[in-house]
Write a protein that holds these residues in place. Sequence first.
Motif, mmCIF file in Angstrom:
data_model
loop_
_atom_site.group_PDB
_atom_site.id
_atom_site.type_symbol
_atom_site.label_atom_id
_atom_site.label_comp_id
_atom_site.label_asym_id
_atom_site.label_seq_id
_atom_site.Cartn_x
_atom_site.Cartn_y
_atom_site.Cartn_z
ATOM 1 N N TYR A 1 16.826 -36.810 2.417
ATOM 2 C CA TYR A 1 16.719 -36.601 0.968
ATOM 3 C C TYR A 1 17.891 -35.753 0.465
ATOM 4 C CZ TYR A 1 14.866 -34.717 -3.452
ATOM 5 O OH TYR A 1 14.704 -34.326 -4.767
ATOM 6 N N GLN A 2 18.206 -34.687 1.167
ATOM 7 C CA GLN A 2 19.307 -33.813 0.760
ATOM 8 C C GLN A 2 20.647 -34.536 0.861
ATOM 9 O OE1 GLN A 2 18.963 -31.022 -0.679
ATOM 10 N NE2 GLN A 2 16.798 -30.580 -0.277
ATOM 11 N N ARG A 3 20.824 -35.320 1.917
ATOM 12 C CA ARG A 3 22.094 -36.040 2.097
ATOM 13 C C ARG A 3 22.294 -37.130 1.047
ATOM 14 N NH1 ARG A 3 20.496 -36.556 7.527
ATOM 15 N NH2 ARG A 3 20.336 -38.821 7.270
ATOM 16 N N SER A 4 21.196 -37.601 0.481
ATOM 17 C CA SER A 4 21.246 -38.761 -0.415
ATOM 18 C C SER A 4 21.274 -38.403 -1.892
ATOM 19 C CB SER A 4 20.038 -39.668 -0.144
ATOM 20 O OG SER A 4 19.945 -40.029 1.211
ATOM 21 N N GLN A 5 21.418 -37.131 -2.230
ATOM 22 C CA GLN A 5 21.333 -36.714 -3.622
ATOM 23 C C GLN A 5 22.361 -37.393 -4.523
ATOM 24 O OE1 GLN A 5 18.914 -34.711 -5.296
ATOM 25 N NE2 GLN A 5 18.047 -35.492 -3.386
ATOM 26 N N LYS A 6 23.585 -37.503 -4.042
ATOM 27 C CA LYS A 6 24.617 -38.153 -4.847
ATOM 28 C C LYS A 6 24.271 -39.617 -5.081
ATOM 29 C CE LYS A 6 29.618 -38.914 -5.074
ATOM 30 N NZ LYS A 6 30.923 -38.682 -4.381
ATOM 31 N N LEU A 7 23.764 -40.266 -4.050
ATOM 32 C CA LEU A 7 23.373 -41.671 -4.155
ATOM 33 C C LEU A 7 22.195 -41.842 -5.106
ATOM 34 C CD1 LEU A 7 24.064 -44.468 -2.909
ATOM 35 C CD2 LEU A 7 22.342 -43.992 -1.164
#
Length: 235
Positions: free
Chosen positions: A166-172
């Motif tokens: 979830y944290q890694r995907s914030q930009k996406l």
Amino acid sequence: MDVAELREEINMKRILKVIGIGVAMGLALLVVQQALHIPEEIFMRYYWIFAVAVVAAAVLFNHFYHRHFQKKMKTAALFLQQGKPREYIQAVEELRQKAKGRHLQNLFTLNLSAGYCDLKEYKKAIELLKSLENARLYHAFKLVYHINLCVCYFYDGQTEKAMALYQRSQKLFASPLSVKLYGGNVAVLDVFALIEQGEFDQAKELLATAREKWSDSRLQADFEYLEEKLSDESN
């Protein structure tokens, strides 16, 4: 996810494939010309006729081939909307067995994961998604992959993996495509994350807003689950 939502991704791959075919055919014909010592003027005249015919045929074939599967996928997607995930899985699996090409295979694998998620068979859904871990996924494919995997992790109790993804995907998740097509799905993930962070009041507020904004029946099932989860946390 509905194949119509992923059409842009397939169309882009189709264009790149046709360009690749054109380049390959050009190189092959150049070898033929040099081997047979065909005069350049005569060669170029027939080269352009042949090239246009080949590219046109490739475009038409790819268009109708993908359109065929898009229509089949739209029909299969109705099963999910009707609350029939088993029928949906069977239909998508049949399409996956018949379809040729990496991109269609990736599409049907993504869509299968949604069916198993609806069946609450989260480990199976995760297994399918992890099979795409090293695949080249772009745009909507990549977005759906992250959404589906993240929500399955949350439902399966793998909260550490869910929060990391979830944290890694914030930009996406904040991209225009995400907001336009999958805002409700991302809202579900936001509520999950807030609960895990202990931000229960904020999670309740976001859940109430999401309920008002998105009426999709499948999202309502997520909202009900989150509401129960929040109620349990409050007790």
